[in-house]
Design an enzyme around this catalytic site. Sequence first.
Site, short mmCIF file in Angstrom:
data_model
loop_
_atom_site.label_atom_id
_atom_site.label_comp_id
_atom_site.label_asym_id
_atom_site.label_seq_id
_atom_site.Cartn_x
_atom_site.Cartn_y
_atom_site.Cartn_z
N GLY A 278 -28.88 4.19 -2.23
CA GLY A 278 -29.24 5.29 -3.11
C GLY A 278 -28.52 5.19 -4.44
CG ASN A 279 -28.70 4.69 -8.97
OD1 ASN A 279 -27.52 5.00 -9.15
ND2 ASN A 279 -29.44 4.09 -9.89
N GLY A 280 -27.31 7.87 -7.61
CA GLY A 280 -27.21 9.24 -8.07
C GLY A 280 -26.65 9.34 -9.47
CD GLN A 281 -27.06 14.52 -11.61
OE1 GLN A 281 -25.96 15.07 -11.49
NE2 GLN A 281 -28.17 15.19 -11.83
N GLY A 283 -22.99 7.74 -9.34
CA GLY A 283 -22.71 6.46 -8.71
C GLY A 283 -23.79 6.03 -7.74
CB VAL A 285 -24.88 5.64 -1.32
CG1 VAL A 285 -24.45 5.51 0.14
CG2 VAL A 285 -24.38 6.97 -1.89
CG ASP A 390 -23.15 19.36 -4.80
OD1 ASP A 390 -24.16 20.08 -4.94
OD2 ASP A 390 -23.08 18.19 -5.23
#
Length: 537
Positions: A278-281, A283, A285, A390
């Site tokens: 995965g790719n988030g705001q 960083g 995973v 969160d």
Amino acid sequence: MGCVQCKDKEATKLTDDRDASISQGAGYRYGADPTPQHYPSFGVTAIPNYNNFHAPVGQGVTVFGGVNTSSHTGTLRTRGGTGVTLFVALYDYEARTEDDLSFRKGERFQILNSTEGDWWDARSLTTGGSGYIPSNYVAPVDSIQAEDWYFGKLGRKDAERQLLSTGNPRGTYLIRESETTKGAFSLSIRDWDDEKGDHVKHYKIRKLDSGGYYITTRAQFDTLQQLVQHYSDRAAGLCCRLVVPCHKGMPRLADLSVKTKDVWEIPRESLQLIKRLGNGQFGEVWMGTWNGTTKVAVKTLKPGTMSPESFLEEAQIMKKLRHDKLVQLYAVVSEEPIYIVTEYMSKGSLLDFLKDGEGRALKLPNLVDMAAQVAAGMAYIERMNYIHRDLRSANILVGDNLVCKIADFGLARLIEDNEYTARQGAKFPIKWTAPEAALYGRFTIKSDVWSFGILLTELVTKGRVPYPGMNNREVLEQVERGYRMPCPQDCPASLHELMLQCWKKDPEERPTFEYLQAFLEDYFTATEPQYQPGDNL
């Protein structure tokens, strides 16, 4: 069949003195191992009974989550005459480092040192090898913990989850400690009928003052093993006979190894990043391996996301939070780019699972059960006086058999990005955040409850973004004026009412996670008896 009327006076008894706390466990005494003389001593002389931790030799203390070793169950006599409790492997284990020991289910061990808590120094009486073994992979020889069907401190709902897993036939069973009656056990059996389909029935196993066990007073047994054998041969009034013990998944280890138990900042080169998940705001995973042996998940944070010093301080707390419904933090690389190493969850985030994965086909009972699991993990965070900050489906991870675990607890507080810390910036999750937290920074466990209500909408809508058609500013304004999302399509009114309770304006009027867990776990079973009546058998 070993009925109590003809039982030996010296038969094994279950102690009445049971501690209700999670850390203490069952508190049993065990009969002697019938074959201790068959094992070599490997030249050991006068080894004290290290199973007693720091107690003087000869004093029985509680180890292995409540095992009382004072009776020297399955003892090996050394030349010095001291008895050492023998343990048996419940699972296969592959060594992760040069310090620990590979073994196979059924191997027997002499414990040399148990002061390391989760890792015990042991000698295999099968291979003669020595090394550290995970303590939750073994049990005292001839104890009920060593039985495939014994699941210990397992709640009713978790018993049902395990028994109803795909592949278990009718008659799959397990025995666990009773949640409601001290000193008693529960027998849980997978059943099937035309009306209910697959379901689980629970029978209370009671203990006699004389030490025996029974479901119905007409059939009493010296030991749980005899009771299991009796009902394996015939149903004798149960919903069906006992066919096969429920499969036990490998227990989770709290650490990568005995070395990372206390010093858990690891070198970056010990990690291999294999597949980006995965790719988030802030960083990415990855699925990776540690030390070339152990599958892990690695969260890599973009430089500048948070202070390494603050992160390391918070991680010290996060590492101590241990619960089946929380993703276990294993280790960290605290120099930038920061790496966070956790247990690997095979199905990824709940959000992706609902939108694009197997979750699209799930019906309401499964969705409510997933919500109950999240509530159980949050109830633990509540008891520990911690805050998530969160809570949303993107931060819940899914494993095999629809197991859900909470991730990223506590990290939001550390983020230093201006678009996040402004609380109304583009990167801040306004739609999940309680108004008092979004407007005034008042984050509490009650603001987590608000977020949980939003997460419930994500579940029933299969990952739809909350407040459809509204931007962040509109959401904040409308919620302050009293607007709440209407009942989603196909969502029961009672579940929407629970959401509305989570969205009360006054934080103190919102329910506790303990209440939410109980409500959701019993959502479909509130009208059914918890136990089948034993005396009608």
